[in-house]
Design a protein around this motif. Structure first.
Motif, mmCIF file in Angstrom:
data_model
loop_
_atom_site.group_PDB
_atom_site.id
_atom_site.type_symbol
_atom_site.label_atom_id
_atom_site.label_comp_id
_atom_site.label_asym_id
_atom_site.label_seq_id
_atom_site.Cartn_x
_atom_site.Cartn_y
_atom_site.Cartn_z
ATOM 1 N N SER A 250 43.026 17.200 14.074
ATOM 2 C CA SER A 250 43.029 18.418 13.590
ATOM 3 C C SER A 250 43.212 19.559 14.599
ATOM 4 C CB SER A 250 41.839 18.704 12.550
ATOM 5 O OG SER A 250 41.806 17.599 11.454
ATOM 6 N N ASP B 96 44.283 15.559 5.954
ATOM 7 C CA ASP B 96 43.130 15.764 6.759
ATOM 8 C C ASP B 96 43.730 16.104 8.067
ATOM 9 O OD1 ASP B 96 44.876 13.393 7.336
ATOM 10 O OD2 ASP B 96 43.445 11.933 7.397
ATOM 11 N N ASP B 97 44.703 16.533 8.398
ATOM 12 C CA ASP B 97 44.821 17.011 9.542
ATOM 13 C C ASP B 97 45.280 18.744 9.667
ATOM 14 O OD1 ASP B 97 44.576 14.629 10.948
ATOM 15 O OD2 ASP B 97 46.747 14.301 10.779
ATOM 16 N N ALA C 11 35.014 18.876 7.003
ATOM 17 C CA ALA C 11 34.754 17.668 7.347
ATOM 18 C C ALA C 11 35.752 17.379 8.372
ATOM 19 C CB ALA C 11 35.018 16.776 6.238
ATOM 20 N N ARG C 12 36.902 18.031 8.473
ATOM 21 C CA ARG C 12 37.877 17.564 9.574
ATOM 22 C C ARG C 12 37.959 18.632 10.504
ATOM 23 N NH1 ARG C 12 39.374 12.928 9.943
ATOM 24 N NH2 ARG C 12 41.599 13.392 10.647
ATOM 25 N N TRP D 21 43.247 22.237 10.932
ATOM 26 C CA TRP D 21 42.014 22.478 10.367
ATOM 27 C C TRP D 21 40.789 23.097 11.526
ATOM 28 C CZ3 TRP D 21 41.852 23.535 5.572
ATOM 29 C CH2 TRP D 21 42.432 22.508 4.928
ATOM 30 N N ALA E 214 37.878 16.634 13.870
ATOM 31 C CA ALA E 214 38.718 15.618 14.158
ATOM 32 C C ALA E 214 39.532 15.671 15.366
ATOM 33 C CB ALA E 214 39.324 15.120 13.044
ATOM 34 N N PRO F 114 47.177 10.167 8.897
ATOM 35 C CA PRO F 114 46.387 10.533 7.783
ATOM 36 C C PRO F 114 45.774 9.605 6.564
ATOM 37 C CG PRO F 114 48.334 11.928 8.372
ATOM 38 C CD PRO F 114 48.362 10.583 9.146
ATOM 39 N N LEU G 190 37.151 20.141 2.842
ATOM 40 C CA LEU G 190 38.142 19.405 3.525
ATOM 41 C C LEU G 190 37.907 20.073 5.168
ATOM 42 C CD1 LEU G 190 39.975 17.140 3.825
ATOM 43 C CD2 LEU G 190 41.946 18.713 2.962
ATOM 44 N N CYS G 191 37.963 21.382 5.107
ATOM 45 C CA CYS G 191 38.107 21.905 6.440
ATOM 46 C C CYS G 191 36.803 21.599 7.140
ATOM 47 C CB CYS G 191 38.165 23.451 6.154
ATOM 48 S SG CYS G 191 38.155 24.291 7.919
#
Length: 246
Positions: A216, A112-113, A209-210, A128, A213, A46, A206-207
């Motif tokens: 996530s 970020d996860d 953007a990630r 996410w 990933a 993260p 944030l959701c």
């Protein structure tokens, strides 16, 4: 005999120093790929620690109530007679977990996860990728991929703050219509939102953007807060027994 044949051999100390320098440089060259690969492994972690969101008013109210319970309950336990100390203890066993659950305990953690929601009686972990929407109405809610809705107790909606932000926006719009910018920059002219609405907007960004990933991905998980439910149920059973025995 030619001049090249008369050249003397390299002195022994100089040759040893040259070999030592060569040996010291060889491991560095071999370790270079490992050092280059280190940043790639760090990117998998993260980027930042959990952002924590709580309700300041809930925390203050909970601490005040716990102090009141401790004062009244402690006095009843120390100074009470007969069944009074036991009734006071049973009441504290019920009341303290309930106050902690609905005031001190609620929190929302985001990195970020995943999004982790700590509600009064449950803990919900949502990668996410499993979050469909973060919705704001009369309460702030998150909806997962299965259509299940979870309320965010730690981010309560303030209608008063919303009205205040709306009035501010209306005043700024009137000034802009009259051409009275007052020297404001574009940063000052950005939309003004209530604090909790701004928090929800940050979580949505944030959701988005990630969500795709690798870290996530996953399914939602829900865990009951037995550390709260257990003592409260035990205290309630004890209180009922004491009242029944009378």
């Amino acid at each position: 005999m030619s001049t090249s044949d008369q050249s003397s051999p390299e002195p022994e100390p100089a040759r040893k120093r040259a070999e030592a320098v060569t040996a010291s440089e060889t491991p560095k060259a071999e370790q270079a790929p490992v050092a280059a690969a280190a940043p790639a492994s760090k990117r998998d972690k993260p980027v930042y620690k959990d952002r924590v969101y709580r309700s300041p008013a809930g925390l203050v109210g909970g601490v005040l109530l716990l102090g009141l319970f401790g004062w009244l309950g402690g006095d009843a336990v120390v100074s009470g007679e007969g069944r009074t100390p036991w009734l006071a203890l049973a009441s504290l066993l019920v009341g303290v977990p309930v106050v902690v659950a609905f005031s001190v305990r609620p929190a929302v953690f985001a990195n970020d996860d995943r999004l982790r929601v700590r509600n009064p009686l449950r803990v919900i972990e949502l990668p996410w990728a499993s979050v469909v929407s973060l919705r704001s109405g009369y309460s702030n809610e998150v909806i997962d991929s299965g259509g299940v809705k979870y309320q965010l107790w730690a981010i309560p909606v303030s209608l008063r703050a919303r009205k205040k932000a709306a009035r501010h926006q209306a005043r700024e719009a009137q000034r802009a219509a009259k051409g009275d910018g007052g020297g404001r920059t574009s940063v000052d002219a950005r939309p003004v939102r209530a604090e909790t609405d701004q928090v929800m907007a940050d979580l949505r960004e944030l959701c988005e953007a990630r969500a795709k990933a690798a870290g996530s991905q996953g399914e939602p998980s829900v865990r009951w807060a037995w550390e709260i439910v257990g003592p409260a149920v035990a205290g309630a059973v004890l209180l009922v027994i004491l009242i029944a025995v009378g």
